[in-house]
Scaffold this motif. Structure first.
Motif, mmCIF file in Angstrom:
data_model
loop_
_atom_site.group_PDB
_atom_site.id
_atom_site.type_symbol
_atom_site.label_atom_id
_atom_site.label_comp_id
_atom_site.label_asym_id
_atom_site.label_seq_id
_atom_site.Cartn_x
_atom_site.Cartn_y
_atom_site.Cartn_z
ATOM 1 N N VAL A 9 -9.993 -6.398 -15.450
ATOM 2 C CA VAL A 9 -9.241 -7.056 -15.198
ATOM 3 C C VAL A 9 -8.316 -7.231 -17.040
ATOM 4 C CG1 VAL A 9 -7.510 -8.828 -14.761
ATOM 5 C CG2 VAL A 9 -9.448 -8.067 -13.336
ATOM 6 N N GLU A 10 -7.099 -6.439 -16.954
ATOM 7 C CA GLU A 10 -6.102 -6.887 -17.902
ATOM 8 C C GLU A 10 -5.151 -7.419 -18.377
ATOM 9 O OE1 GLU A 10 -4.352 -2.252 -17.690
ATOM 10 O OE2 GLU A 10 -6.278 -1.307 -18.504
ATOM 11 N N ALA A 11 -4.471 -7.748 -16.915
ATOM 12 C CA ALA A 11 -3.341 -8.549 -17.143
ATOM 13 C C ALA A 11 -3.368 -8.937 -15.632
ATOM 14 C CB ALA A 11 -2.299 -8.170 -17.788
ATOM 15 N N GLU A 12 -2.206 -10.713 -15.604
ATOM 16 C CA GLU A 12 -1.965 -11.045 -14.243
ATOM 17 C C GLU A 12 -0.817 -10.909 -14.084
ATOM 18 O OE1 GLU A 12 -2.468 -14.766 -11.146
ATOM 19 O OE2 GLU A 12 -3.361 -15.165 -13.138
ATOM 20 N N LEU A 13 -0.295 -10.436 -13.014
ATOM 21 C CA LEU A 13 1.178 -10.372 -13.163
ATOM 22 C C LEU A 13 2.140 -11.049 -12.890
ATOM 23 C CD1 LEU A 13 1.889 -6.922 -10.944
ATOM 24 C CD2 LEU A 13 1.646 -7.263 -13.441
ATOM 25 N N ASN A 22 -0.962 -14.090 -2.997
ATOM 26 C CA ASN A 22 -2.465 -13.275 -4.292
ATOM 27 C C ASN A 22 -1.525 -13.904 -5.226
ATOM 28 O OD1 ASN A 22 -3.373 -11.914 -1.666
ATOM 29 N ND2 ASN A 22 -1.706 -11.255 -1.840
ATOM 30 N N ARG A 23 -2.714 -13.867 -6.317
ATOM 31 C CA ARG A 23 -2.077 -13.134 -7.593
ATOM 32 C C ARG A 23 -2.903 -11.870 -7.894
ATOM 33 N NH1 ARG A 23 -7.269 -17.186 -10.548
ATOM 34 N NH2 ARG A 23 -5.408 -16.277 -12.583
ATOM 35 N N ILE A 24 -1.817 -11.372 -8.610
ATOM 36 C CA ILE A 24 -1.671 -10.078 -8.367
ATOM 37 C C ILE A 24 -2.318 -9.198 -9.745
ATOM 38 C CG2 ILE A 24 -1.741 -7.377 -8.323
ATOM 39 C CD1 ILE A 24 0.802 -8.963 -6.532
ATOM 40 N N PHE A 25 -3.177 -8.803 -10.824
ATOM 41 C CA PHE A 25 -4.355 -8.139 -11.846
ATOM 42 C C PHE A 25 -3.680 -6.481 -11.700
ATOM 43 C CE2 PHE A 25 -5.970 -12.278 -9.618
ATOM 44 C CZ PHE A 25 -5.850 -12.899 -11.580
ATOM 45 N N ARG A 26 -3.148 -6.311 -12.863
ATOM 46 C CA ARG A 26 -3.798 -5.386 -13.293
ATOM 47 C C ARG A 26 -4.629 -4.256 -13.865
ATOM 48 N NH1 ARG A 26 -0.366 -4.345 -16.912
ATOM 49 N NH2 ARG A 26 -1.141 -4.423 -18.541
ATOM 50 N N LYS A 28 -8.739 -1.960 -14.327
ATOM 51 C CA LYS A 28 -8.986 -0.629 -14.500
ATOM 52 C C LYS A 28 -10.507 -0.691 -13.996
ATOM 53 C CE LYS A 28 -6.671 1.953 -17.451
ATOM 54 N NZ LYS A 28 -7.231 3.141 -19.723
ATOM 55 N N ARG A 29 -10.764 0.436 -12.753
ATOM 56 C CA ARG A 29 -11.772 1.157 -12.772
ATOM 57 C C ARG A 29 -12.893 2.018 -13.000
ATOM 58 N NH1 ARG A 29 -14.064 0.543 -6.420
ATOM 59 N NH2 ARG A 29 -15.951 -0.233 -6.331
ATOM 60 N N ASN A 30 -13.607 2.292 -13.341
ATOM 61 C CA ASN A 30 -13.807 3.766 -14.151
ATOM 62 C C ASN A 30 -13.059 4.926 -15.037
ATOM 63 O OD1 ASN A 30 -16.168 3.706 -12.974
ATOM 64 N ND2 ASN A 30 -15.877 4.138 -10.853
ATOM 65 N N GLU A 31 -11.911 3.481 -15.887
ATOM 66 C CA GLU A 31 -11.204 4.434 -16.441
ATOM 67 C C GLU A 31 -9.722 4.588 -15.350
ATOM 68 O OE1 GLU A 31 -10.760 4.389 -19.612
ATOM 69 O OE2 GLU A 31 -12.594 3.292 -19.067
ATOM 70 N N VAL A 32 -10.115 4.669 -14.474
ATOM 71 C CA VAL A 32 -8.601 4.634 -13.348
ATOM 72 C C VAL A 32 -8.384 3.384 -13.213
ATOM 73 C CG1 VAL A 32 -8.454 5.165 -10.732
ATOM 74 C CG2 VAL A 32 -10.135 6.371 -12.024
ATOM 75 N N PRO A 33 -6.512 3.306 -13.512
ATOM 76 C CA PRO A 33 -5.526 2.392 -13.533
ATOM 77 C C PRO A 33 -5.756 1.786 -11.407
ATOM 78 C CG PRO A 33 -4.598 3.718 -14.226
ATOM 79 C CD PRO A 33 -5.594 4.583 -14.018
ATOM 80 N N ILE A 34 -6.206 0.839 -11.922
ATOM 81 C CA ILE A 34 -6.090 -0.049 -10.077
ATOM 82 C C ILE A 34 -5.244 -1.954 -9.927
ATOM 83 C CG2 ILE A 34 -8.236 0.679 -9.660
ATOM 84 C CD1 ILE A 34 -8.093 -3.203 -10.841
ATOM 85 N N ALA A 35 -5.618 -1.997 -8.683
ATOM 86 C CA ALA A 35 -4.194 -3.725 -8.905
ATOM 87 C C ALA A 35 -5.828 -4.344 -7.647
ATOM 88 C CB ALA A 35 -2.933 -2.754 -7.825
ATOM 89 N N LEU A 36 -5.860 -5.433 -8.302
ATOM 90 C CA LEU A 36 -6.862 -6.419 -7.984
ATOM 91 C C LEU A 36 -5.313 -8.073 -7.159
ATOM 92 C CD1 LEU A 36 -10.095 -6.223 -8.205
ATOM 93 C CD2 LEU A 36 -9.535 -8.614 -9.277
ATOM 94 N N ARG A 37 -5.883 -7.780 -5.732
ATOM 95 C CA ARG A 37 -5.584 -8.757 -5.053
ATOM 96 C C ARG A 37 -6.420 -10.349 -4.840
ATOM 97 N NH1 ARG A 37 -0.387 -6.029 -4.096
ATOM 98 N NH2 ARG A 37 0.235 -7.929 -1.785
#
Length: 290
Positions: A9-13, A22-26, A28-37
């Protein structure tokens, strides 16, 4: 649910609107950018909404099956795509939904839509509204459509007594005159609707919505309920274009017999937060009538 041990997890939006689900986070997973809700299921500012939606539609945003089914239906019926659902698991903050990361700008107002963009949005709504669903409710708790009116009245009364006590007179006035709506609502046609419809749930670019990014409260329900909530947020220009796009796909519902009922129900559910009854009751009728 399995833990997301491989997600960084890099940052919460920042929140896009009050009561955001939702809380939304930016990250990475295996170096692929993802969004976590991460669902905000205990937000006190949204308690009447969560409570009412649970009672009327049997919906819990902590149901993995709900997310998976929603994305399956959107893939099949929605002209506006949603970010790809990758996985559902457990994060440090609780249950989390993993999506592909897509760059975009959430809309701030439906007025950002051009005439063409608004017509495309109307087509999007019509395609979801004509989905062949059986009954109303959540995917795992569909109920007979004929039961909707009675269940909605019970939910309104419960919410009025529990959360909107300072507006009881206005709520009781609507409840006392709702029999005028009974015939139109007792056997409603159901489709896919977004209960908490708001412009920030879509990415916008050059006057058109490009992605639907918030799908937690898409349920099986009466299209009129969503259209009445949408009407509350749009001007006549936008409404006319949305209606034109809608009617290119299916007939536009007659909102006149049910408008007061759904305005009262949406207000009781705190669709736009805790608002005085007059804000809903006196809202312009921008969709007009057939």
């Amino acid at each position: 649910m399995h833990p997301f041990t491989d997600v960084i997890v890099e940052a919460e939006l920042p929140k896009q609107h009050p009561g955001q689900a939702n809380r939304i986070f930016r990250g990475k997973r295996n170096e692929v950018p993802i969004a976590l809700r991460v669902p905000r299921d205990r937000d006190p500012d949204a308690a009447p909404f969560y409570d009412g939606v649970g009672r009327l539609f049997g919906l819990s945003i902590l149901s993995p099956a709900h997310y998976r089914q929603t994305h399956q239906w959107l893939t099949k019926f929605s002209p506006i795509s949603a970010p790809r659902l990758i996985d559902i698991g457990q994060s440090d903050a609780g249950m989390a939904i993993l999506h592909e990361w897509i760059d975009g700008t959430p809309a701030a107002d439906f007025g950002q839509l051009s005439e063409v963009g608004a017509a495309r949005f109307g087509s999007y709504l019509a395609n979801l509204h004509r989905a062949p669903v059986m009954g109303y409710g959540s995917w795992r708790d569909a109920r007979p459509a004929n039961d909707f009116w009675d269940a909605a009245v019970k939910t309104m009364r419960y919410l009025a007594e529990t959360y909107t006590y300072k507006y009881d007179d206005a709520t009781r006035q609507v409840l006392a005159t709702m029999d005028r709506s009974r015939t139109a609502i007792q056997r409603p046609e159901m489709g896919l609707i977004m209960l908490d419809i708001h412009p920030s749930q879509f990415f916008v670019d050059r006057g058109a919505f490009t992605r639907v990014i918030d799908t937690e409260f898409i349920v099986l329900g009466p299209p009129e309920m969503e259209l009445v909530a949408l009407e509350r947020m749009i001007d006549t220009r936008t409404a006319q274009a949305i209606r034109a796009g809608y009617e290119a796909v299916r007939p536009f519902p007659n909102l006149a017999p049910v408008r007061d009922f759904y305005r009262a129900l949406n207000r009781a559910l705190w669709i736009h937060g805790d608002e005085p009854a007059d804000v809903w009751r006196n809202a312009p009728v921008t969709f007009g009538e057939a």
